[in-house]
Each structure stands twice: as C-alpha cells, then as structure tokens.
Scaffold this motif. Structure first.
Motif, PDB file in Angstrom:
ATOM      1  N   LEU A   1     -12.375  34.985 -34.392  1.00 28.53           N
ATOM      2  CA  LEU A   1     -11.490  35.981 -34.984  1.00 28.53           C
ATOM      3  C   LEU A   1     -11.294  37.122 -33.989  1.00 28.53           C
ATOM      4  CD1 LEU A   1      -9.980  37.027 -37.539  1.00 28.53           C
ATOM      5  CD2 LEU A   1     -12.123  38.182 -38.176  1.00 28.53           C
ATOM      6  N   TYR A   2     -10.026  37.492 -33.801  1.00 27.31           N
ATOM      7  CA  TYR A   2      -9.685  38.572 -32.867  1.00 27.31           C
ATOM      8  C   TYR A   2      -8.995  39.697 -33.624  1.00 27.31           C
ATOM      9  CZ  TYR A   2     -10.510  35.333 -28.988  1.00 27.31           C
ATOM     10  OH  TYR A   2     -11.084  34.459 -28.091  1.00 27.31           O
ATOM     11  N   ARG A   3      -9.276  40.934 -33.214  1.00 20.86           N
ATOM     12  CA  ARG A   3      -8.483  42.095 -33.634  1.00 20.86           C
ATOM     13  C   ARG A   3      -7.695  42.514 -32.407  1.00 20.86           C
ATOM     14  NH1 ARG A   3     -11.989  46.205 -36.405  1.00 20.86           N
ATOM     15  NH2 ARG A   3     -12.950  46.243 -34.348  1.00 20.86           N
ATOM     16  N   ASP A   4      -6.393  42.271 -32.437  1.00 23.24           N
ATOM     17  CA  ASP A   4      -5.566  42.356 -31.230  1.00 23.24           C
ATOM     18  C   ASP A   4      -6.189  41.430 -30.180  1.00 23.24           C
ATOM     19  OD1 ASP A   4      -3.763  44.128 -32.422  1.00 23.24           O
ATOM     20  OD2 ASP A   4      -5.019  45.840 -31.917  1.00 23.24           O
ATOM     21  N   THR A   5      -6.716  41.950 -29.091  1.00 23.91           N
ATOM     22  CA  THR A   5      -7.327  41.086 -28.078  1.00 23.91           C
ATOM     23  C   THR A   5      -8.853  41.138 -28.100  1.00 23.91           C
ATOM     24  OG1 THR A   5      -7.182  42.854 -26.426  1.00 23.91           O
ATOM     25  CG2 THR A   5      -5.332  41.304 -26.551  1.00 23.91           C
ATOM     26  N   GLU A   6      -9.425  41.894 -29.043  1.00 26.35           N
ATOM     27  CA  GLU A   6     -10.880  42.057 -29.112  1.00 26.35           C
ATOM     28  C   GLU A   6     -11.510  40.924 -29.918  1.00 26.35           C
ATOM     29  OE1 GLU A   6     -14.203  45.094 -31.079  1.00 26.35           O
ATOM     30  OE2 GLU A   6     -12.039  45.424 -31.361  1.00 26.35           O
ATOM     31  N   LEU A   7     -12.459  40.219 -29.317  1.00 28.99           N
ATOM     32  CA  LEU A   7     -13.187  39.158 -30.010  1.00 28.99           C
ATOM     33  C   LEU A   7     -14.225  39.792 -30.933  1.00 28.99           C
ATOM     34  CD1 LEU A   7     -13.951  36.194 -30.470  1.00 28.99           C
ATOM     35  CD2 LEU A   7     -15.481  36.379 -28.499  1.00 28.99           C
ATOM     36  N   LEU A   8     -14.161  39.441 -32.219  1.00 33.30           N
ATOM     37  CA  LEU A   8     -15.066  40.019 -33.208  1.00 33.30           C
ATOM     38  C   LEU A   8     -16.269  39.103 -33.440  1.00 33.30           C
ATOM     39  CD1 LEU A   8     -12.314  41.170 -35.725  1.00 33.30           C
ATOM     40  CD2 LEU A   8     -13.427  42.521 -33.943  1.00 33.30           C
ATOM     41  N   GLN A   9     -17.369  39.696 -33.837  1.00 33.49           N
ATOM     42  CA  GLN A   9     -18.600  38.951 -34.061  1.00 33.49           C
ATOM     43  C   GLN A   9     -18.612  38.395 -35.484  1.00 33.49           C
ATOM     44  OE1 GLN A   9     -20.830  38.293 -31.555  1.00 33.49           O
ATOM     45  NE2 GLN A   9     -19.189  39.256 -30.363  1.00 33.49           N
ATOM     46  N   VAL A  10     -18.070  37.215 -35.620  1.00 34.56           N
ATOM     47  CA  VAL A  10     -18.004  36.543 -36.914  1.00 34.56           C
ATOM     48  C   VAL A  10     -18.480  35.107 -36.706  1.00 34.56           C
ATOM     49  CG1 VAL A  10     -16.534  35.868 -38.851  1.00 34.56           C
ATOM     50  CG2 VAL A  10     -16.032  37.964 -37.596  1.00 34.56           C
ATOM     51  N   THR A  11     -19.362  34.635 -37.561  1.00 31.37           N
ATOM     52  CA  THR A  11     -19.908  33.290 -37.388  1.00 31.37           C
ATOM     53  C   THR A  11     -18.845  32.228 -37.675  1.00 31.37           C
ATOM     54  OG1 THR A  11     -20.644  33.073 -39.681  1.00 31.37           O
ATOM     55  CG2 THR A  11     -22.164  34.112 -38.112  1.00 31.37           C
ATOM     56  N   SER A  12     -19.078  31.032 -37.154  1.00 27.89           N
ATOM     57  CA  SER A  12     -18.116  29.944 -37.341  1.00 27.89           C
ATOM     58  C   SER A  12     -17.989  29.556 -38.810  1.00 27.89           C
ATOM     59  CB  SER A  12     -18.510  28.721 -36.509  1.00 27.89           C
ATOM     60  OG  SER A  12     -19.771  28.225 -36.899  1.00 27.89           O
ATOM     61  N   LYS A  13     -19.096  29.625 -39.569  1.00 29.00           N
ATOM     62  CA  LYS A  13     -19.016  29.296 -40.998  1.00 29.00           C
ATOM     63  C   LYS A  13     -18.206  30.353 -41.759  1.00 29.00           C
ATOM     64  CE  LYS A  13     -22.177  25.951 -42.892  1.00 29.00           C
ATOM     65  NZ  LYS A  13     -22.511  25.170 -41.718  1.00 29.00           N
ATOM     66  N   ALA A  14     -18.323  31.609 -41.347  1.00 25.53           N
ATOM     67  CA  ALA A  14     -17.497  32.652 -41.965  1.00 25.53           C
ATOM     68  C   ALA A  14     -16.024  32.403 -41.649  1.00 25.53           C
ATOM     69  CB  ALA A  14     -17.928  34.033 -41.481  1.00 25.53           C
ATOM     70  N   ILE A  15     -15.727  31.926 -40.442  1.00 23.66           N
ATOM     71  CA  ILE A  15     -14.347  31.575 -40.097  1.00 23.66           C
ATOM     72  C   ILE A  15     -13.870  30.409 -40.954  1.00 23.66           C
ATOM     73  CG2 ILE A  15     -12.816  30.713 -38.279  1.00 23.66           C
ATOM     74  CD1 ILE A  15     -13.626  33.588 -37.850  1.00 23.66           C
ATOM     75  N   ASP A  16     -14.739  29.401 -41.162  1.00 22.41           N
ATOM     76  CA  ASP A  16     -14.383  28.278 -42.033  1.00 22.41           C
ATOM     77  C   ASP A  16     -14.033  28.774 -43.431  1.00 22.41           C
ATOM     78  OD1 ASP A  16     -14.714  26.318 -40.109  1.00 22.41           O
ATOM     79  OD2 ASP A  16     -16.818  25.944 -40.622  1.00 22.41           O
ATOM     80  N   LEU A  17     -14.818  29.716 -43.924  1.00 30.62           N
ATOM     81  CA  LEU A  17     -14.559  30.282 -45.245  1.00 30.62           C
ATOM     82  C   LEU A  17     -13.230  31.032 -45.259  1.00 30.62           C
ATOM     83  CD1 LEU A  17     -15.170  31.067 -48.112  1.00 30.62           C
ATOM     84  CD2 LEU A  17     -16.876  32.700 -47.278  1.00 30.62           C
ATOM     85  N   LEU A  18     -12.973  31.805 -44.217  1.00 35.60           N
ATOM     86  CA  LEU A  18     -11.707  32.532 -44.123  1.00 35.60           C
ATOM     87  C   LEU A  18     -10.523  31.567 -44.110  1.00 35.60           C
ATOM     88  CD1 LEU A  18     -10.146  35.166 -43.791  1.00 35.60           C
ATOM     89  CD2 LEU A  18     -10.584  35.046 -41.321  1.00 35.60           C
ATOM     90  N   LEU A  19     -10.657  30.462 -43.389  1.00 35.13           N
ATOM     91  CA  LEU A  19      -9.583  29.475 -43.343  1.00 35.13           C
ATOM     92  C   LEU A  19      -9.339  28.850 -44.718  1.00 35.13           C
ATOM     93  CD1 LEU A  19     -10.309  27.712 -39.928  1.00 35.13           C
ATOM     94  CD2 LEU A  19      -8.322  29.114 -40.502  1.00 35.13           C
TER      95      LEU A  19
END
Length: 220
Positions: free
Chosen positions: A141-159
């Motif tokens: 997950l990026y905010r503009d070009t900044e890479l944020l510290q979010v786990t892959s499982k949290a990304i799966d949940l977001l998706l």
C-alpha cells in the motif's frame, strides 16, 4: 463481496442453469438473451466478467464484444459457443476475449476458468483509493509514492473490501479468504488488520456489528 457477472445466452434453459450454478458459488448475476439487452445492462452496471454466447439473435457475441472494446470497455470476457472451428476461435481472441469454451460446457471447468481470470484481473492491476494505491501483485500500500507499513494479510483484507464494492464482507468470508483450511483462524488478528487499515482509512472502513466490515467508497 460478490463479483458481478453478465451472462448473454439465448438458450433460456442454459441461461438459467448458468445463473443458478454461479449464484450458488457466490457471484452476483445479471442475464440477457439478446445482445441489445446485454448492451443496455453494460451501461447500467459495472461487471467483473462477461460470459457471452456467440450465435445470437440480431448480431453475434463477437460483434457485441467488438463494440464494447471499441468503446473502451475492457471487462474480462469468456465466449461459450458451439462453434469449434479454428477461424472462430481466432476471431474471438483477436476481438479481445480472455477465454473461449466449446459447448457442451462442463460447469466445474467453467468455474475454474472464471476464478483464474478474476484472480489475474485483481493481481495484474494497481487499485487507486484517493491518494492511496494498492499494488495487488506485491501486496503493498502506497500513499502517493510513500510505501506504508501494512502486512500482506491486511492488504488481502483490504482487497476483499474493495472487491465487495460497498457490500458487507462477513467475518466468515474474511476467515475463508485469509487463512487456509489447515491454518488456525484468529478473530483477534482480523481486528488487528482492521486497526492497521483504519490508520489510513479512518472513515472509509465501517464495522457492521455482529456481521463484518465494509468499505465506503464515497469517502475517497
């Protein structure tokens, strides 16, 4: 969390069979028996996948998909047809089909192909949520070009929440998607993932008490 499929098939019985089968698998279905009705539905709804017959009244499924592609509609498409000559297969792919199945259709095989196409569709794209971007392939997950510290499982949940398009995703659905059958499910972990996502989407992620969560798209 249902992904939405448009079925264009002029055989009423087969149309209903496809609809019943895919609804049982958790998909949201719209159906049409002629290309004009199908075209109207593409204007009224956003679909994740088209299932098009080829031999239809008024004009072929090939002609309809060609019109959609020319208008900028890149929705993934599977042709289901009794045509089995190589010229027809080549024409379908050249127009922009993603897959081509010959009738009679094995429903289990169709389901495998649908899942594969929709999985590739999610993973091959970057999804923008306001100032945020999800890299689906890298699970970042990026905010503009900044890479944020979010786990892959949290990304799966977001998706899961993104794909649901504002519908509620139940905790049971989250569990089945985030953990394999041989893994121990953790409700506490889900709350941790939601908390980490709410750091960036404090108003967009809504807790539906006793059921699950949903993403409010209007917040972006």
């Amino acid at each position: 969390m249902s992904q939405t499929i448009l079925i264009l098939e002029d055989d009423r019985l087969f149309n209903e069979t496809l609809q019943d089968f895919l609804e049982e698998e958790g998909y949201c279905l719209h159906t049409a028996q002629d290309p004009y009705s199908a075209l109207d539905l593409t204007y009224a709804h956003k679909f994740d996948l088209y299932l098009f017959d080829v031999n239809l009244p008024y004009e072929s499924g090939f002609n309809l998909l060609e019109k959609l592609r020319q208008s900028g509609d890149n929705t993934a498409t599977i042709f289901l047809t009794s045509r089995n000559d190589k010229n027809s297969i080549r024409e379908g792919f050249e127009i922009g089909a993603d897959d081509y199945m010959k009738k009679p259709i094995d429903l289990d095989e169709l389901l495998f192909r649908i899942k594969a196409i929709l999985r590739r569709q999610i993973r091959s794209n970057k999804i923008e949520l306001g100032i945020y971007t999800i890299d689906c392939n890298a699970k970042q997950l990026y905010r503009d070009t900044e890479l944020l510290q979010v786990t892959s499982k949290a990304i799966d949940l977001l998706l899961l929440l993104v794909v649901a398009k504002g519908e509620v995703v139940s905790t049971e659905q989250i569990e089945s998607k985030l953990w394999h059958t041989n893994e121990e499910v953790s409700l506490g972990a889900i709350r941790v993932y939601i908390a980490s996502l709410k750091k960036y989407f404090p108003y967009a992620i809504q807790n539906v008490r006793g059921i699950g969560y949903r993403l409010i798209q209007s917040e972006f």
